[in-house]
Design a protein around this motif. Structure first.
Motif, PDB file in Angstrom:
ATOM      1  N   HIS A  82       0.836  -1.207   0.000  1.00 13.24           N
ATOM      2  CA  HIS A  82       0.000   0.000   0.000  1.00 13.24           C
ATOM      3  C   HIS A  82       0.866   1.249   0.000  1.00 13.24           C
ATOM      4  CE1 HIS A  82      -2.724   3.147   1.549  1.00 13.24           C
ATOM      5  NE2 HIS A  82      -3.638   2.487   0.877  1.00 13.24           N
ATOM      6  N   ASN A  87      -3.963   2.902  -3.176  1.00 14.17           N
ATOM      7  CA  ASN A  87      -5.200   2.118  -3.126  1.00 14.17           C
ATOM      8  C   ASN A  87      -5.406   1.268  -4.373  1.00 14.17           C
ATOM      9  OD1 ASN A  87      -5.550   3.461  -0.761  1.00 14.17           O
ATOM     10  ND2 ASN A  87      -7.337   4.611  -1.401  1.00 14.17           N
ATOM     11  N   TRP A 108      -8.009  -3.711   5.007  1.00 19.76           N
ATOM     12  CA  TRP A 108      -7.280  -2.459   5.184  1.00 19.76           C
ATOM     13  C   TRP A 108      -8.163  -1.437   5.907  1.00 19.76           C
ATOM     14  CZ3 TRP A 108      -2.509  -0.391   4.800  1.00 19.76           C
ATOM     15  CH2 TRP A 108      -2.405   0.996   4.807  1.00 19.76           C
ATOM     16  N   ASN A 109      -9.356  -1.249   5.417  1.00 17.51           N
ATOM     17  CA  ASN A 109     -10.222  -0.223   5.980  1.00 17.51           C
ATOM     18  C   ASN A 109     -10.664  -0.541   7.405  1.00 17.51           C
ATOM     19  OD1 ASN A 109     -10.210   1.524   3.774  1.00 17.51           O
ATOM     20  ND2 ASN A 109     -11.828   0.369   2.739  1.00 17.51           N
ATOM     21  N   ARG A 113      -5.790   0.141   8.767  1.00 12.06           N
ATOM     22  CA  ARG A 113      -5.791   1.597   8.923  1.00 12.06           C
ATOM     23  C   ARG A 113      -5.702   1.980  10.401  1.00 12.06           C
ATOM     24  NH1 ARG A 113      -7.659   5.488   5.272  1.00 12.06           N
ATOM     25  NH2 ARG A 113      -8.477   6.624   7.040  1.00 12.06           N
ATOM     26  N   LYS A 114      -6.512   1.288  11.196  1.00 16.55           N
ATOM     27  CA  LYS A 114      -6.544   1.626  12.616  1.00 16.55           C
ATOM     28  C   LYS A 114      -5.207   1.298  13.277  1.00 16.55           C
ATOM     29  CE  LYS A 114     -11.427   0.811  12.658  1.00 16.55           C
ATOM     30  NZ  LYS A 114     -12.406  -0.276  12.799  1.00 16.55           N
ATOM     31  N   ASP A 122       0.314   7.866   9.445  1.00 15.55           N
ATOM     32  CA  ASP A 122      -0.797   8.248   8.581  1.00 15.55           C
ATOM     33  C   ASP A 122      -1.005   7.169   7.533  1.00 15.55           C
ATOM     34  OD1 ASP A 122      -2.538   9.306   6.740  1.00 15.55           O
ATOM     35  OD2 ASP A 122      -1.663  11.312   6.824  1.00 15.55           O
ATOM     36  N   PRO A 123      -2.157   6.494   7.543  1.00 14.07           N
ATOM     37  CA  PRO A 123      -2.367   5.400   6.590  1.00 14.07           C
ATOM     38  C   PRO A 123      -2.495   5.867   5.145  1.00 14.07           C
ATOM     39  CG  PRO A 123      -4.359   5.812   7.824  1.00 14.07           C
ATOM     40  CD  PRO A 123      -3.300   6.681   8.437  1.00 14.07           C
ATOM     41  N   ASN A 124      -2.706   7.152   4.960  1.00 15.02           N
ATOM     42  CA  ASN A 124      -2.844   7.649   3.590  1.00 15.02           C
ATOM     43  C   ASN A 124      -1.505   7.827   2.895  1.00 15.02           C
ATOM     44  OD1 ASN A 124      -5.689   7.838   3.621  1.00 15.02           O
ATOM     45  ND2 ASN A 124      -5.545   9.695   4.827  1.00 15.02           N
ATOM     46  N   HIS A 126       1.585   7.070   4.733  1.00 13.15           N
ATOM     47  CA  HIS A 126       2.578   6.255   5.433  1.00 13.15           C
ATOM     48  C   HIS A 126       3.687   7.088   6.055  1.00 13.15           C
ATOM     49  CE1 HIS A 126       1.037   2.233   4.107  1.00 13.15           C
ATOM     50  NE2 HIS A 126       0.416   3.045   3.284  1.00 13.15           N
ATOM     51  N   GLN A 139      -7.912  14.350   8.416  1.00 13.08           N
ATOM     52  CA  GLN A 139      -8.236  13.492   7.278  1.00 13.08           C
ATOM     53  C   GLN A 139      -7.594  14.030   6.025  1.00 13.08           C
ATOM     54  OE1 GLN A 139      -9.735  10.678   6.454  1.00 13.08           O
ATOM     55  NE2 GLN A 139      -9.738  10.180   8.624  1.00 13.08           N
TER      56      GLN A 139
END
Length: 210
Positions: A82, A87, A108-109, A113-114, A122-124, A126, A139
DNA sequence: AAGCCGAGCAACCGCGGTTCG
DNA sequence: CCGAACCGCGGTTGCTCGGCT
């Protein structure tokens, strides 16, 4: 000119699949193989649109699908992929034998992510957050560029060290060596310290043609 | 025992890309 | 070359179930 979108507009079945429908689909594909989903839905006697048939087969009925919890190495691979691909769930799932893009996406979601957020990552993108994990997390728009950056993470070791375990769900946290290594490796991957972040990935994955 | 709530997952939806006549 | 038909992907929704009060 697009085809009609989904089933709702033509009065076909929607919602959960019944066992009989599953069996019809399996039987038909056993006989005739995959593909040509539009004709398949009619020929198999299914009152479902092609998309519904395809999705059901690919995500649930295929015989090679591996079900059950994700293993630790699968989790690690998903996180790394990822970071590399974003995505692109189908590409990520393609590297995980027996896993579907929908399954990877859901996992993942719902879980990964958690976990990353708890790790202060940050999962977006990394990157490590610059604040503690329990603080409100801004966000970011999905699809933001993947950035494995070496910038400014030297003060954030606490964020990662304060994180809970990166483990399969439902298990009690125990600090075995594997988990510690995983955590450390991923933190290194995030921060870009020590080595190039994705060195432990098999890099031929990146642009290997199917 | 009943209601509430959150997590997980299957399915739906809409769009972009590709193929084909 | 163009447009229709089709395929596949990614985001989102909504249902189910288990835990908690």
């Amino acid at each position: 000119m697009r085809e009609p979108y989904y089933c709702s507009k033509d009065g076909r079945n929607k919602g959960a699949w019944t066992h009989q429908e599953d069996q019809k689909l399996i039987d038909y594909i056993k006989l005739h193989g995959e593909g040509c989903w539009r004709s398949l839905s009619m020929a198999a006697g299914l009152d479902r649109c092609r998309k519904s048939c395809r999705l059901r087969w690919l995500n649930y009925l295929r015989p090679d699908i591996k079900r059950g919890n994700f293993a630790q190495d699968e989790e690690d691979l998903i996180i790394k992929l990822h970071a590399l691909l974003g995505n692109r769930w189908s590409l990520i799932a393609g590297r995980l034998p027996g896993r579907t893009d929908n399954e990877v996406k859901n996992y993942w979601n719902s879980c990964l992510r958690k976990k990353l957020i708890c790790m202060g990552i940050d999962p977006n993108n990394h990157k490590l957050y610059h604040h503690l994990p329990h603080q409100k997390i801004p966000q970011q728009p999905l699809g933001s560029p993947i950035a494995i950056s070496s910038e400014s993470n030297k003060n954030n070791s606490n964020a990662c060290s304060s994180k809970p375990s990166l483990k399969s769900h439902g298990t009690n946290a125990t600090n075995n060596d594997d988990d510690m290594n995983t955590e450390k490796n991923y933190a290194i991957a995030c921060t870009g310290e020590e080595t190039s972040p994705m060195l432990d990935l098999n890099l031929k994955l990146a642009f290997e043609m199917p």
